[in-house]
Design an enzyme around this catalytic site. Structure first.
Site, PDB file in Angstrom:
ATOM      1  N   ARG A   3     -38.861 -31.615 -14.956  1.00 26.07           N
ATOM      2  CA  ARG A   3     -38.647 -32.418 -13.822  1.00 26.07           C
ATOM      3  C   ARG A   3     -38.663 -33.963 -14.144  1.00 26.07           C
ATOM      4  NH1 ARG A   3     -39.908 -28.720 -10.278  1.00 26.07           N
ATOM      5  NH2 ARG A   3     -42.031 -27.603 -10.066  1.00 26.07           N
TER       6      ARG A   3
ATOM      7  N   SER B 256     -46.964 -19.830  -3.345  1.00 25.11           N
ATOM      8  CA  SER B 256     -46.573 -20.982  -2.491  1.00 25.11           C
ATOM      9  C   SER B 256     -44.795 -21.164  -2.395  1.00 25.11           C
ATOM     10  CB  SER B 256     -46.920 -22.291  -3.257  1.00 25.11           C
ATOM     11  OG  SER B 256     -46.802 -23.300  -2.572  1.00 25.11           O
ATOM     12  N   HIS B 257     -44.360 -22.044  -2.856  1.00 25.54           N
ATOM     13  CA  HIS B 257     -42.724 -22.258  -2.805  1.00 25.54           C
ATOM     14  C   HIS B 257     -41.800 -21.113  -3.642  1.00 25.54           C
ATOM     15  CE1 HIS B 257     -43.945 -24.607  -5.981  1.00 25.54           C
ATOM     16  NE2 HIS B 257     -42.621 -24.600  -6.304  1.00 25.54           N
TER      17      HIS B 257
ATOM     18  N   ASP C 138     -46.748 -20.824   1.718  1.00 19.02           N
ATOM     19  CA  ASP C 138     -48.094 -20.818   1.840  1.00 19.02           C
ATOM     20  C   ASP C 138     -48.555 -21.958   2.938  1.00 19.02           C
ATOM     21  OD1 ASP C 138     -47.964 -22.837  -0.112  1.00 19.02           O
ATOM     22  OD2 ASP C 138     -50.072 -22.620  -0.734  1.00 19.02           O
TER      23      ASP C 138
ATOM     24  N   LYS D 102     -52.994 -29.944   0.888  1.00 14.50           N
ATOM     25  CA  LYS D 102     -52.105 -30.407   1.393  1.00 14.50           C
ATOM     26  C   LYS D 102     -51.886 -29.830   2.811  1.00 14.50           C
ATOM     27  CE  LYS D 102     -48.470 -28.774  -1.773  1.00 14.50           C
ATOM     28  NZ  LYS D 102     -49.322 -28.383  -2.936  1.00 14.50           N
TER      29      LYS D 102
ATOM     30  N   THR E 132     -50.576 -25.616 -12.280  1.00 13.48           N
ATOM     31  CA  THR E 132     -50.952 -26.847 -11.425  1.00 13.48           C
ATOM     32  C   THR E 132     -51.624 -26.106 -10.119  1.00 13.48           C
ATOM     33  OG1 THR E 132     -48.836 -27.524 -12.156  1.00 13.48           O
ATOM     34  CG2 THR E 132     -49.846 -28.664 -10.213  1.00 13.48           C
TER      35      THR E 132
ATOM     36  N   ASP F 156     -48.552 -25.385   2.922  1.00 10.41           N
ATOM     37  CA  ASP F 156     -49.107 -26.683   2.839  1.00 10.41           C
ATOM     38  C   ASP F 156     -48.041 -27.878   2.250  1.00 10.41           C
ATOM     39  OD1 ASP F 156     -48.165 -25.571   0.530  1.00 10.41           O
ATOM     40  OD2 ASP F 156     -50.118 -25.938  -0.996  1.00 10.41           O
ATOM     41  N   ARG F 157     -46.681 -27.519   2.284  1.00 11.46           N
ATOM     42  CA  ARG F 157     -45.578 -28.499   2.139  1.00 11.46           C
ATOM     43  C   ARG F 157     -44.998 -28.593   3.400  1.00 11.46           C
ATOM     44  NH1 ARG F 157     -42.641 -27.892  -3.733  1.00 11.46           N
ATOM     45  NH2 ARG F 157     -44.424 -27.386  -4.865  1.00 11.46           N
TER      46      ARG F 157
ATOM     47  N   ARG G 105     -49.949 -17.877 -11.507  1.00 10.76           N
ATOM     48  CA  ARG G 105     -48.543 -17.430 -11.000  1.00 10.76           C
ATOM     49  C   ARG G 105     -47.775 -16.659 -12.078  1.00 10.76           C
ATOM     50  NH1 ARG G 105     -46.792 -22.648  -7.030  1.00 10.76           N
ATOM     51  NH2 ARG G 105     -48.772 -22.905  -6.292  1.00 10.76           N
TER      52      ARG G 105
ATOM     53  N   ASP H 137     -43.553 -24.371   3.534  1.00 11.59           N
ATOM     54  CA  ASP H 137     -43.362 -23.594   2.339  1.00 11.59           C
ATOM     55  C   ASP H 137     -44.144 -22.163   2.493  1.00 11.59           C
ATOM     56  OD1 ASP H 137     -45.949 -24.371   1.891  1.00 11.59           O
ATOM     57  OD2 ASP H 137     -45.560 -24.538  -0.246  1.00 11.59           O
TER      58      ASP H 137
HETATM   59  C1  VG1 Z   1     -45.321 -28.461  -8.077  1.00 12.40           C
HETATM   60  C2  VG1 Z   1     -45.511 -29.846  -7.527  1.00 12.40           C
HETATM   61  C3  VG1 Z   1     -46.934 -30.361  -7.212  1.00 12.40           C
HETATM   62  C4  VG1 Z   1     -47.610 -29.380  -6.253  1.00 12.40           C
HETATM   63  C5  VG1 Z   1     -47.630 -28.129  -6.954  1.00 12.40           C
HETATM   64  C6  VG1 Z   1     -48.215 -26.935  -6.056  1.00 12.40           C
HETATM   65  O1  VG1 Z   1     -46.228 -28.425  -9.215  1.00 12.40           O
HETATM   66  O2  VG1 Z   1     -44.708 -30.514  -8.431  1.00 12.40           O
HETATM   67  O3  VG1 Z   1     -46.610 -31.636  -6.724  1.00 12.40           O
HETATM   68  O4  VG1 Z   1     -49.135 -29.795  -6.371  1.00 12.40           O
HETATM   69  O5  VG1 Z   1     -46.217 -27.621  -7.247  1.00 12.40           O
HETATM   70  O6  VG1 Z   1     -47.654 -26.955  -4.810  1.00 12.40           O
HETATM   71  P1  VG1 Z   1     -45.392 -28.416 -10.618  1.00 12.40           P
HETATM   72  O7  VG1 Z   1     -46.418 -28.399 -11.844  1.00 12.40           O
HETATM   73  O8  VG1 Z   1     -44.479 -27.252 -10.777  1.00 12.40           O
HETATM   74  O9  VG1 Z   1     -44.372 -29.753 -10.912  1.00 12.40           O
HETATM   75  V1  VG1 Z   1     -47.578 -25.530  -3.793  1.00 12.40           V
HETATM   76  O10 VG1 Z   1     -47.155 -25.811  -2.136  1.00 12.40           O
HETATM   77  O11 VG1 Z   1     -46.430 -24.754  -4.916  1.00 12.40           O
HETATM   78  O12 VG1 Z   1     -49.026 -24.865  -4.068  1.00 12.40           O
HETATM   79 CO    CO Z   2     -47.442 -24.571  -1.207  1.00 12.67          CO
END
Ligand code: VG1
Ligand code: CO
Length: 542
Positions: A495, A112-113, A278, A375, A17, A280-281, A21, A276
């Site tokens: 999910r 990210s998170h 990085d 974001k 996405t 962006d959340r 990672r 989060d």
């Molecule tokens: C998740 C979220 C998605 C977001 C992505 C990256 O993806 O659901 O909405 O854009 O993380 O966010 P997934 O494929 O795990 O549902 V970040 O802040 O981790 O770069």
């Molecule tokens: Co993020």
């Protein structure tokens, strides 16, 4: 000074996405990071002599990969690299730097998170010249290249000192180590009414931000404490740590519970926010009221003209498919366009570049606008503070009056983490197989009006993205959505997204899980979640 090193391909470098990672030990395999970075460069054209931006969220292994990326950028012919001091750039700040300095693109190092540390997660993502995540056309090309790569180029030079700002030479390429915060903080000051927010805070409104030991600490201290005058200590966990203090840097009701409980306590702050790994959340909590990300998008859109940067209104709104339809009602009322895209910020870039949308959002605590192409956590927090200052109402009052005007979209996401991959795929396959037979039938007493596997037709570049989530729509506008995560690094994450629209204001005070109980039971009935996952309950409910 330039070496060409021979290498062997790895089979598992497919970006998800949001970039590639993997666990740190996977990235530490011989040439693993180098292969992926070379595959990025091999998939691009015309960067000779151009500028590249490099930064990351400071997690474990960040510095090592930045040194490799710098030496590889020089060997591949970039003219200049802008890199954040200490190797730090939040994702939205990286997006801004790419745009502001008209860079060719950027490499953002983040998972990210996801948690960080020697055995936790790392990630690499490529952003294009508009500042946004590379579209699928490019990530597909990168993946193709990783499957047959046989060499990479690197400069044989000493490491650059990342902790001193200034210009350095690296094998004929200029490396500029920049302050990661100032440009971003200046941008925020052009968008929001800082004097009004400053007055709000000076008047006793107590704001706290939990940076979760991740990248936003220095940004939040500069903006909230220095420029907006909040007392020292208003930003908590403000020092970025390579392992985020062993926490999940994921701002939600599970991982930022301490902050939530504090704001909800009688003598706690009036407003709490978190972001989060990085940056962006965002999570926004007002006294007595948690704002769901889907609602936040709708409410920011409805109140956009409160902020100076949006005083002339917004062109349109985009949301990812699983995000609730609360924003759709705002777009309808404003008479502006509404776009529904697959999950992931990369799908918003074309719409923003074409001027079709100004604000975008995802249910996963992501909100942003066309000021950058990612974001942006602190942006959302400042937008809420600006709205509170302009309307002179609490977050709770603003949310409740929005629901009274537009109705309330009850919404929740249930995550089933670390599920066996084959079982998760089997669940999705079984659902897919029965899609055609669902319309007109009843599940747990609810009548299905439509069921499909979401496909997106990009209105700008006409690309088509299929299999983006299974949605089952019920009479009255309720729905359930199933999809598998594309950001996890162990097993699969299922999910389940659940939404119900309630127009009646006298029914807006129901506890969310109770309001959605019949839909949650319907999801179990149609998808056999317990049987496939072996779990009787989700691991995370947001
Ligand atoms: C998740 C979220 C998605 C977001 C992505 C990256 O993806 O659901 O909405 O854009 O993380 O966010 P997934 O494929 O795990 O549902 V970040 O802040 O981790 O770069
Ligand atoms: Co993020």
């Amino acid at each position: 000074m330039i070496s060409t090193v021979s290498t062997k391909p790895y089979a598992d470098q497919k970006p998800g996405t949001s970039g590639l990672r993997k666990k740190v030990p996977v990235f530490q395999q011989e040439n693993y990071a180098e292969n992926f970075i070379q595959a990025i460069f091999d998939s691009l054209e015309g960067f000779e002599g151009q500028t590249l931006v490099i930064g990351g969220d400071g997690r474990y292994y960040n510095r090592e990969v930045i040194q490799k990326a710098l030496k590889m950028a020089a060997a591949n012919g970039f003219g200049k690299v802008l890199v954040g001091k200490g190797g730090i750039l939040s994702t939205p700040a990286a997006s801004h730097v790419i745009r502001k300095y008209k860079a060719f693109g950027g490499i953002v190092l983040s998972a990210s998170h996801n948690p960080g540390g020697p055995t936790e997660d790392f990630g690499i993502k490529y952003n294009i010249g508009n500042g946004g995540p590379a579209p699928e056309k490019i990530t597909d090309a990168i993946f193709d290249r990783t499957r047959n790569i046989d060499s990479y180029k690197i400069a044989d030079v000493a490491d650059i000192d990342l902790d001193t700002t200034g210009s350095f030479d690296l094998a004929g390429m200029t490396v500029e180590v920049i302050d990661p915060v100032t440009d971003y903080a200046d941008l925020m000051e052009t968008l929001f009414d800082f004097p009004a927010i400053r007055a709000l805070i000076a008047g006793g409104f107590r704001v706290v931000i939990d940076s979760m030991s991740a990248v936003t600490g220095p940004y939040a201290v500069e903006i909230l404490e220095k420029r907006l005058g909040a007392p020292a200590g208003s930003v908590r966990n403000e020092v970025p740590l390579p392992d985020f203090g062993h926490h999940h840097p994921d701002p939600n009701l599970v991982h930022a519970k301490e902050l939530y409980d504090d704001v909800m306590s009688a003598d706690g702050p009036d407003f709490g926010a978190a972001s989060d790994g990085d940056g962006d959340r965002n999570m926004v909590v007002g006294k007595g009221m948690f704002v769901t990300p889907s609602d936040s998008l709708a409410m920011i859109a409805a109140n956009a003209t409160c902020a100076p940067g949006y005083k002339n209104g917004i062109a349109g709104i985009a949301r990812s498919m699983p995000t609730s339809a609360a924003a759709d009602r705002v777009a309808e009322k404003l008479g502006i366009g509404m776009y529904e895209t697959p999950t992931g910020w990369k799908f918003f870039g074309n719409l923003m570049d074409a001027g079709k949308v100004t604000v975008c959002g995802e249910e996963s605590f992501g909100t942003g606008s066309d000021h950058v192409r990612e974001k942006d956590g602190l942006w959302a927090v400042l937008f809420w503070l600006n709205i509170v200052a302009a309307r002179k109402q609490s977050v709770k009052e603003i949310v409740e009056s929005h629901w009274a005007e537009y109705g309330r979209n009850y919404y929740s996401r249930h995550d089933y983490e670390a599920v066996d991959t084959d079982s998760a795929n089997a669940l999705v396959a079984a659902l897919r197989a029965k899609l055609d037979s669902l319309p007109g039938s009843k599940i747990n007493g609810l009548t299905v009006t439509a069921a499909d596997d979401f496909a997106y037709h990009d209105p700008i570049d006409h690309s088509v993205s299929k299999n983006q989530g299974i949605r089952i729509l019920f009479e009255g506008g309720s729905r359930i959505v199933f999809r598998l995560s594309g950001t996890g690094t162990s097993g699969a994450t299922l999910r389940l997204y659940v939404e119900r629209y309630e127009p009646d204001a006298s029914r807006h005070g129901i506890e969310t899980q109770a309001a959605l109980a019949d839909l949650i039971a319907a999801a179990e009935e149609v998808a056999d979640i317990t049987r496939y996952t072996g779990m009787s309950e989700p691991t995370v409910i947001t």
